[in-house]
Design a protein around this motif. Structure first.
Motif, mmCIF file in Angstrom:
data_model
loop_
_atom_site.group_PDB
_atom_site.id
_atom_site.type_symbol
_atom_site.label_atom_id
_atom_site.label_comp_id
_atom_site.label_asym_id
_atom_site.label_seq_id
_atom_site.Cartn_x
_atom_site.Cartn_y
_atom_site.Cartn_z
ATOM 1 N N ARG A 30 0.664 -1.309 -0.194
ATOM 2 C CA ARG A 30 -0.098 0.027 0.053
ATOM 3 C C ARG A 30 0.942 1.170 -0.136
ATOM 4 N NH1 ARG A 30 -3.167 -3.944 1.463
ATOM 5 N NH2 ARG A 30 -5.122 -3.854 1.401
ATOM 6 N N LEU A 75 -2.792 4.291 5.672
ATOM 7 C CA LEU A 75 -2.451 3.162 4.859
ATOM 8 C C LEU A 75 -2.070 1.938 5.592
ATOM 9 C CD1 LEU A 75 -0.514 5.034 2.118
ATOM 10 C CD2 LEU A 75 -2.893 3.973 1.975
ATOM 11 N N GLU A 84 -2.775 1.512 9.033
ATOM 12 C CA GLU A 84 -3.800 0.988 9.607
ATOM 13 C C GLU A 84 -4.716 -0.141 8.767
ATOM 14 O OE1 GLU A 84 -7.626 2.398 12.522
ATOM 15 O OE2 GLU A 84 -6.412 3.839 11.299
ATOM 16 N N GLU A 85 -4.920 0.450 7.590
ATOM 17 C CA GLU A 85 -5.604 -0.410 6.524
ATOM 18 C C GLU A 85 -5.203 -1.980 6.592
ATOM 19 O OE1 GLU A 85 -6.420 -0.390 1.928
ATOM 20 O OE2 GLU A 85 -6.574 1.371 2.873
ATOM 21 N N ARG A 124 -5.798 -3.702 9.812
ATOM 22 C CA ARG A 124 -7.182 -4.379 9.885
ATOM 23 C C ARG A 124 -7.589 -5.365 9.064
ATOM 24 N NH1 ARG A 124 -10.278 -1.289 13.263
ATOM 25 N NH2 ARG A 124 -9.207 0.854 14.000
#
Length: 386
Positions: free
Chosen positions: A225, A285, A287-288, A291
């Motif tokens: 990412r 990005l 954290e995405e 998760r």
């Protein structure tokens, strides 16, 4: 034939002169093509000069003051003569930027030379010396091509970059026909054009990093990412990659998986200015990736230092070297290391092998399949096989 040491060239900086040049060149069956550009403070190269011509005359077109005309687009397109370039990857970028398309049909003399089994990635100077026994000076290679007016030496140097291309191609073409490899080259050059016209795959950029295999799947997801963000951002802002964020820094960031600006500031190599401008974006990005469900994570990359990887690479290289020797070709012409790595990854992950297409597939796929199949049988029969 041997080209004259002196070359006739015309500097083209008006649309009327460009039209006359295109009318002249359209009568040729083959023309040499080259570009000069600057690329120090930008992501995209800045077109500085377009060279078109042959042994008779070379036209030096100034793209800083002239827009491409309909006649030029026709000349550079499929209806025009065959275009001869050397090591043309950066030239393709220039034409994509300035014209909106790449020259076609084209032949790359560096690729032709490699298919004749002599030398892979030969320089233009060495190419001219090999085929024409002529010396091409290197003195203006790093000069300022955006200055105006260009010096006499700059113009002569630029003209010499195309003056021999048509003659060299004539000789290469005859040799390739003798060895039944002309279709190989034409296939490769067509693929080069199609790739230049195709979309960029930013989602695979992270796989270029030699140490990406050290990251766990969740870290890999973050790295992917971050790389996609950087690739899009540098194009939008027209900045060199490292001016925004290097691959190494993004990988350190992905390995750390920071959750706040303080943790982000502890990443090796990161500067406060980047945190101030992009901190929220970078953390979002990451954290995405954090998760993501396990099912959405990328597969771990194989370790190139593991015994399983090394055995497969050794088997594949032996197969490639055997075929390359039989064809009197450099092994790098048949397959790249990155392609072999994809074969190993597929084999370790028990997915379909990424078979090569075209003539390379015809001469090499069976050998690669046999190498991995034979290596598997050897491992299965070994007393200490895992």
């Amino acid at each position: 034939m041997t080209m004259p040491t002196d070359v006739t060239w015309h500097f083209i900086d008006t649309e009327e002169a460009l039209e006359r040049a295109c009318t002249d060149l359209a009568t040729r069956e083959v023309i040499g093509v080259d570009t000069e550009f600057m690329r120090e403070t930008t992501f995209y190269p800045v077109p500085a000069l377009i060279q078109l011509g042959d042994a008779e005359v070379v036209y030096l077109i100034d793209p800083t003051v002239i827009a491409p005309t309909k006649s030029l687009r026709t000349l550079l397109g499929d209806e025009g003569p065959l275009k001869i370039l050397h090591a043309c990857s950066e030239d393709m970028e220039i034409f994509t930027l300035w014209v909106g398309d790449v020259p076609s049909p084209l032949v790359d003399t560096q690729m032709a030379h490699a298919l004749l089994g002599t030398e892979n990635s030969i320089s233009y100077q060495r190419l001219v010396d090999h085929w024409e026994q002529q010396h091409v000076p290197k003195g203006e290679t790093r000069s300022n091509w955006l200055q105006r007016p260009l010096s006499e030496e700059q113009c002569r140097y630029a003209a010499l970059d195309v003056v021999w291309l048509a003659s060299i191609w004539q000789r290469q073409q005859a040799r390739l026909r003798e060895q039944d490899r002309l279709e190989w080259l034409l296939e490769d050059c067509h693929a080069l054009v199609e790739a230049a016209r195709g979309p960029r795959d930013d989602a695979r950029w992270y796989l270029r990093h030699r140490n990406a295999w050290r990251l766990e799947p969740r870290q890999l997801a973050a790295f992917q990412r971050l790389c996609v963000w950087r690739e899009r951002a540098v194009r939008e802002r027209n900045l060199p990659r490292n001016w925004l964020a290097s691959d190494a820094m993004l990988m350190e960031m992905a390995a750390a998986l920071p959750s706040n600006r303080y943790e982000l500031s502890r990443v090796d190599g990161i500067k406060p200015a980047l945190i101030k401008r992009e901190g929220d974006t970078l953390l979002a990005l990451i954290e995405e990736a954090v998760r993501l469900e396990a099912s959405g994570l990328p597969a771990p990359l194989p370790s190139p230092v593991s015994d399983a990887y090394k055995k497969r690479m050794k088997a594949l290289k032996a197969a490639v070297n055997e075929r390359a020797a039989a064809l009197s070709l450099p092994s790098e012409v048949l397959v790249t290391r990155r392609e072999l790595e994809r074969w190993i990854s597929a084999d370790l992950q028990r997915t379909d092998w990424p078979l090569l297409s075209g003539w390379r597939g015809d001469v090499l796929n069976d050998a690669l399949v046999s190498a991995l199949s034979g290596d598997a049988r050897a491992r299965a029969s070994a007393p200490d096989a895992p």
